[in-house]
Design a protein around this motif. Structure first.
Motif, PDB file in Angstrom:
ATOM      1  N   CYS A  38       0.835  -1.183   0.000  1.00 32.36           N
ATOM      2  CA  CYS A  38       0.000   0.000   0.000  1.00 32.36           C
ATOM      3  C   CYS A  38       0.876   1.242   0.000  1.00 32.36           C
ATOM      4  O   CYS A  38       1.854   1.308   0.726  1.00 32.36           O
ATOM      5  CB  CYS A  38      -0.881  -0.034   1.245  1.00 32.36           C
ATOM      6  N   ASN A  39       0.513   2.203  -0.821  1.00 32.62           N
ATOM      7  CA  ASN A  39       1.163   3.510  -0.815  1.00 32.62           C
ATOM      8  C   ASN A  39       0.162   4.474  -0.213  1.00 32.62           C
ATOM      9  O   ASN A  39      -0.795   4.889  -0.879  1.00 32.62           O
ATOM     10  CB  ASN A  39       1.562   3.915  -2.234  1.00 32.62           C
ATOM     11  N   THR A  40       0.362   4.814   1.060  1.00 33.37           N
ATOM     12  CA  THR A  40      -0.615   5.662   1.752  1.00 33.37           C
ATOM     13  C   THR A  40      -0.659   7.067   1.175  1.00 33.37           C
ATOM     14  O   THR A  40      -1.712   7.693   1.150  1.00 33.37           O
ATOM     15  CB  THR A  40      -0.318   5.724   3.261  1.00 33.37           C
ATOM     16  N   GLY A  41       0.463   7.569   0.700  1.00 30.85           N
ATOM     17  CA  GLY A  41       0.494   8.911   0.133  1.00 30.85           C
ATOM     18  C   GLY A  41      -0.327   9.022  -1.134  1.00 30.85           C
ATOM     19  O   GLY A  41      -1.066   9.992  -1.334  1.00 30.85           O
ATOM     20  N   ALA A  42      -0.219   8.019  -1.990  1.00 28.09           N
ATOM     21  CA  ALA A  42      -0.955   8.028  -3.254  1.00 28.09           C
ATOM     22  C   ALA A  42      -2.333   7.370  -3.123  1.00 28.09           C
ATOM     23  O   ALA A  42      -3.159   7.475  -4.027  1.00 28.09           O
ATOM     24  CB  ALA A  42      -0.148   7.313  -4.336  1.00 28.09           C
ATOM     25  N   GLY A  43      -2.553   6.662  -2.006  1.00 28.74           N
ATOM     26  CA  GLY A  43      -3.822   5.969  -1.828  1.00 28.74           C
ATOM     27  C   GLY A  43      -3.984   4.795  -2.781  1.00 28.74           C
ATOM     28  O   GLY A  43      -5.080   4.500  -3.238  1.00 28.74           O
ATOM     29  N   ARG A  44      -2.873   4.096  -3.055  1.00 32.02           N
ATOM     30  CA  ARG A  44      -2.887   2.975  -3.999  1.00 32.02           C
ATOM     31  C   ARG A  44      -2.552   1.675  -3.299  1.00 32.02           C
ATOM     32  O   ARG A  44      -1.746   1.631  -2.382  1.00 32.02           O
ATOM     33  CB  ARG A  44      -1.867   3.212  -5.106  1.00 32.02           C
ATOM     34  N   ILE A  45      -3.165   0.616  -3.810  1.00 35.79           N
ATOM     35  CA  ILE A  45      -2.939  -0.723  -3.288  1.00 35.79           C
ATOM     36  C   ILE A  45      -2.522  -1.616  -4.453  1.00 35.79           C
ATOM     37  O   ILE A  45      -3.101  -1.547  -5.531  1.00 35.79           O
ATOM     38  CB  ILE A  45      -4.228  -1.284  -2.641  1.00 35.79           C
ATOM     39  N   TRP A  46      -1.512  -2.455  -4.197  1.00 33.81           N
ATOM     40  CA  TRP A  46      -1.088  -3.452  -5.165  1.00 33.81           C
ATOM     41  C   TRP A  46      -1.266  -4.821  -4.521  1.00 33.81           C
ATOM     42  O   TRP A  46      -1.036  -4.975  -3.330  1.00 33.81           O
ATOM     43  CB  TRP A  46       0.384  -3.290  -5.532  1.00 33.81           C
ATOM     44  N   VAL A  47      -1.658  -5.802  -5.323  1.00 28.41           N
ATOM     45  CA  VAL A  47      -1.781  -7.167  -4.814  1.00 28.41           C
ATOM     46  C   VAL A  47      -0.960  -8.101  -5.692  1.00 28.41           C
ATOM     47  O   VAL A  47      -0.801  -7.878  -6.891  1.00 28.41           O
ATOM     48  CB  VAL A  47      -3.248  -7.654  -4.747  1.00 28.41           C
ATOM     49  N   ASN A  48      -0.448  -9.133  -5.068  1.00 26.92           N
ATOM     50  CA  ASN A  48       0.324 -10.149  -5.760  1.00 26.92           C
ATOM     51  C   ASN A  48      -0.629 -10.987  -6.614  1.00 26.92           C
ATOM     52  O   ASN A  48      -1.646 -11.471  -6.127  1.00 26.92           O
ATOM     53  CB  ASN A  48       1.030 -11.021  -4.719  1.00 26.92           C
ATOM     54  N   LEU A  49      -0.292 -11.181  -7.878  1.00 26.66           N
ATOM     55  CA  LEU A  49      -1.152 -11.951  -8.774  1.00 26.66           C
ATOM     56  C   LEU A  49      -1.284 -13.411  -8.359  1.00 26.66           C
ATOM     57  O   LEU A  49      -2.237 -14.084  -8.768  1.00 26.66           O
ATOM     58  CB  LEU A  49      -0.640 -11.843 -10.212  1.00 26.66           C
ATOM     59  N   GLU A  50      -0.365 -13.904  -7.538  1.00 22.51           N
ATOM     60  CA  GLU A  50      -0.461 -15.281  -7.028  1.00 22.51           C
ATOM     61  C   GLU A  50      -1.712 -15.471  -6.165  1.00 22.51           C
ATOM     62  O   GLU A  50      -2.143 -16.601  -5.945  1.00 22.51           O
ATOM     63  CB  GLU A  50       0.792 -15.653  -6.237  1.00 22.51           C
ATOM     64  N   LEU A  51      -2.295 -14.381  -5.683  1.00 19.85           N
ATOM     65  CA  LEU A  51      -3.527 -14.489  -4.887  1.00 19.85           C
ATOM     66  C   LEU A  51      -4.677 -15.077  -5.705  1.00 19.85           C
ATOM     67  O   LEU A  51      -5.616 -15.624  -5.134  1.00 19.85           O
ATOM     68  CB  LEU A  51      -3.924 -13.123  -4.328  1.00 19.85           C
ATOM     69  N   ALA A  52      -4.585 -14.989  -7.017  1.00 19.81           N
ATOM     70  CA  ALA A  52      -5.624 -15.578  -7.869  1.00 19.81           C
ATOM     71  C   ALA A  52      -5.676 -17.097  -7.705  1.00 19.81           C
ATOM     72  O   ALA A  52      -6.694 -17.718  -8.005  1.00 19.81           O
ATOM     73  CB  ALA A  52      -5.379 -15.219  -9.330  1.00 19.81           C
ATOM     74  N   LYS A  53      -4.603 -17.693  -7.205  1.00 18.19           N
ATOM     75  CA  LYS A  53      -4.526 -19.144  -7.005  1.00 18.19           C
ATOM     76  C   LYS A  53      -4.908 -19.562  -5.584  1.00 18.19           C
ATOM     77  O   LYS A  53      -4.809 -20.728  -5.244  1.00 18.19           O
ATOM     78  CB  LYS A  53      -3.110 -19.618  -7.318  1.00 18.19           C
ATOM     79  N   LYS A  54      -5.295 -18.600  -4.788  1.00 19.53           N
ATOM     80  CA  LYS A  54      -5.662 -18.867  -3.393  1.00 19.53           C
ATOM     81  C   LYS A  54      -7.181 -18.767  -3.234  1.00 19.53           C
ATOM     82  O   LYS A  54      -7.878 -18.242  -4.105  1.00 19.53           O
ATOM     83  CB  LYS A  54      -4.980 -17.857  -2.460  1.00 19.53           C
ATOM     84  N   PRO A  55      -7.720 -19.229  -2.112  1.00 14.71           N
ATOM     85  CA  PRO A  55      -9.160 -19.081  -1.873  1.00 14.71           C
ATOM     86  C   PRO A  55      -9.573 -17.608  -1.927  1.00 14.71           C
ATOM     87  O   PRO A  55      -8.821 -16.732  -1.477  1.00 14.71           O
ATOM     88  CB  PRO A  55      -9.353 -19.665  -0.475  1.00 14.71           C
TER      89      PRO A  55
END
Length: 79
Positions: free
Chosen positions: A8-25
């Motif tokens: 998370c970049n609190t200054g820009a208000g942006r969140i990134w997620v790892n694409l490997e999460l697509a393979k998780k519940p």
């Protein structure tokens, strides 16, 4: 993203997620989204952070534990 589930970049208000999460519940992905959104409200992992997590996702510790015991990447796909 090779070492984290999200960031998370609190200054820009942006969140990134790892694409490997697509393979998780799906609830694990939801947990990471909530976790990073809470970081937009509270930067540190303090009591306020945990209270916010409890408020927005009461069972967040179960999803955290599930992710922590699984590998970040899944390379071997046996069919």
């Amino acid at each position: 993203m090779k070492t984290k589930w999200g960031s998370c970049n609190t200054g820009a208000g942006r969140i990134w997620v790892n694409l490997e999460l697509a393979k998780k519940p799906p609830l694990c992905l939801e947990y990471i989204i909530v976790y990073e959104m809470v970081h937009l409200l509270e930067r540190h992992h303090n009591d306020n952070f945990r209270q916010l997590m409890d408020h927005f996702m009461p069972q967040w510790k179960l999803y955290r534990d599930e992710l922590n015991k699984s590998p970040l990447a899944h390379e071997n796909w046996d069919y």
